[in-house]
Design an enzyme around this catalytic site. Structure first.
Site, mmCIF file in Angstrom:
data_model
loop_
_atom_site.group_PDB
_atom_site.id
_atom_site.type_symbol
_atom_site.label_atom_id
_atom_site.label_comp_id
_atom_site.label_asym_id
_atom_site.label_seq_id
_atom_site.Cartn_x
_atom_site.Cartn_y
_atom_site.Cartn_z
ATOM 1 N N HIS A 159 0.988 -1.512 -0.070
ATOM 2 C CA HIS A 159 0.152 0.264 -0.125
ATOM 3 C C HIS A 159 0.856 1.182 -0.127
ATOM 4 C CE1 HIS A 159 -3.372 2.693 0.962
ATOM 5 N NE2 HIS A 159 -3.849 1.672 1.003
ATOM 6 N N GLU A 267 -0.716 1.402 -5.807
ATOM 7 C CA GLU A 267 -0.620 -0.131 -4.759
ATOM 8 C C GLU A 267 -0.335 -0.878 -5.544
ATOM 9 O OE1 GLU A 267 -3.938 0.617 -2.428
ATOM 10 O OE2 GLU A 267 -3.565 2.403 -2.345
HETATM 11 O O1 TA6 Z 1 -6.075 0.808 -0.979
HETATM 12 C C1 TA6 Z 1 -7.343 1.864 -1.498
HETATM 13 C C2 TA6 Z 1 -7.798 1.689 0.178
HETATM 14 O O2 TA6 Z 1 -8.398 0.288 -0.055
HETATM 15 C C3 TA6 Z 1 -9.246 2.980 0.008
HETATM 16 O O3 TA6 Z 1 -10.010 2.113 -0.134
HETATM 17 C C4 TA6 Z 1 -8.606 3.207 1.484
HETATM 18 O O4 TA6 Z 1 -9.571 2.662 2.965
HETATM 19 C C5 TA6 Z 1 -7.657 3.274 1.949
HETATM 20 O O5 TA6 Z 1 -6.898 2.056 0.830
HETATM 21 C C6 TA6 Z 1 -6.874 3.003 3.209
HETATM 22 O O6 TA6 Z 1 -7.603 2.631 4.402
HETATM 23 P P1 TA6 Z 1 -6.814 2.294 5.684
HETATM 24 O O7 TA6 Z 1 -7.445 1.217 6.063
HETATM 25 O O8 TA6 Z 1 -4.824 2.592 5.876
HETATM 26 O O9 TA6 Z 1 -7.447 4.569 6.192
#
Ligand code: TA6
Length: 290
Positions: A159, A267
């Site tokens: 991520h 990501e």
């Molecule tokens: O990767 C994108 C995502 O899935 C978004 O939908 C947003 O939720 C982001 O990840 C961050 O997620 P988190 O659980 O770290 O707040």
């Protein structure tokens, strides 16, 4: 020889040929939260990011396993929190596994995974996570081994929060044209028509089955100069995420509130379906950032 500094919670690796090139990893989540290349920070980290193990780090490279997002269908994954338990667990530091380019390794298994969360996922596994600090790149690689006698299903995703020093309206993402997308905001499927994907609002878009031979790059709109580049190995998908104004305001650990102007998540992962890993088999993948 690379220099390595370890505390109870952090490991910092410095490149032998340039002491301004370094990578810093929090043992909690094995989360890379700083990668400096010749003194320039390549990753974005919220100034309100928790680095005390109280919650996943808002920035750097959180690790997403065994579920991407909030799984609502799989027998076990549906009982895990969004993005699984890898980023909420204390990984074991295994030391330097290669001297040049200097590479450090972390391990997660059912024995050191988050005690509470692992109750929902009854498998034996070993994840070895290597972080290679090149002179001009950072490579993060993962080997997941199923130690159980039965198969298990999972997602994997890095991520990655990139630092966009020059401000988000001055860059675009290249390498995603004609790819199938799922928009996580509208729920709609589409095909990316733009060779230059710009970020001028909240974007939460999954690009699915993007040929790994395609590098994904972030380029400067005016100069077309490279800002960040990504090479994927065995990671067919990529999520592009920027929370923009409202979502940034709604996240307590997202600071400064206008930080969305200086970050972009690209990501790489396997999220279009679940990987099924048979008993005693291994699955490997990596991202090479340059
Ligand atoms: O990767 C994108 C995502 O899935 C978004 O939908 C947003 O939720 C982001 O990840 C961050 O997620 P988190 O659980 O770290 O707040």
């Amino acid at each position: 020889m690379a220099s390595i500094k370890e505390t109870s919670s952090i490991v910092t690796l410095t490149h032998p040929d340039n002491k301004e090139t370094s990578v810093t990893i929090l043992k909690y989540g094995a989360t890379v939260y700083s990668w400096k290349r010749e003194g320039v920070e390549q990753l974005w980290l919220s100034s309100a990011a928790k680095l005390d193990g109280s919650k996943p780090v808002r920035g750097g490279i959180p690790l997403v396993f065994p579920a991407f997002g909030k799984n609502t269908t799989d027998k076990y994954l549906k009982d895990l929190p969004q993005h699984g338990f890898a980023r909420n667990s204390n990984w074991t530091f295994k030391g330097i596994v290669r001297s040049y380019p200097p590479t450090v390794q972390f391990e997660l298994n059912e024995g050191n995974a988050n005690r509470e969360l692992i109750k929902a996922w009854p498998y034996k596994f070993t994840i070895l996570y290597n972080i290679e600090l090149g002179y001009d790149h950072l490579k993060t690689s993962v080997d997941i081994r199923n130690e159980s006698d039965v198969p298990f299903d999972f997602n994997w995703l890095f991520h990655t929060y990139y630092n966009i020093q020059d401000s988000i309206e001055n860059v675009y993402v290249h390498g995603l044209e004609n790819q199938a997308t799922h928009d996580n905001i509208t729920g709609k499927a589409a095909v990316e028509k733009n060779a230059e994907v710009i970020i001028d609002r909240e974007v939460d878009r999954r690009y699915l089955n993007v040929d790994v031979k395609e590098n994904i790059t972030i380029l400067n709109k005016k100069t077309n100069q490279l800002v960040h580049g990504l090479i994927r190995e065995n990671l067919s998908d990529a999520v592009v995420w920027n929370p923009w104004i409202k979502k940034s305001a709604g996240m307590g650990d997202f600071e400064p509130k206008d930080g969305y102007k200086n970050m972009l998540c690209v990501e790489p992962g396997h999220i279009h379906d679940l990987v099924t890993l048979r008993a005693k088999q291994k699955w490997s993948a990596s991202q090479y950032m340059y």
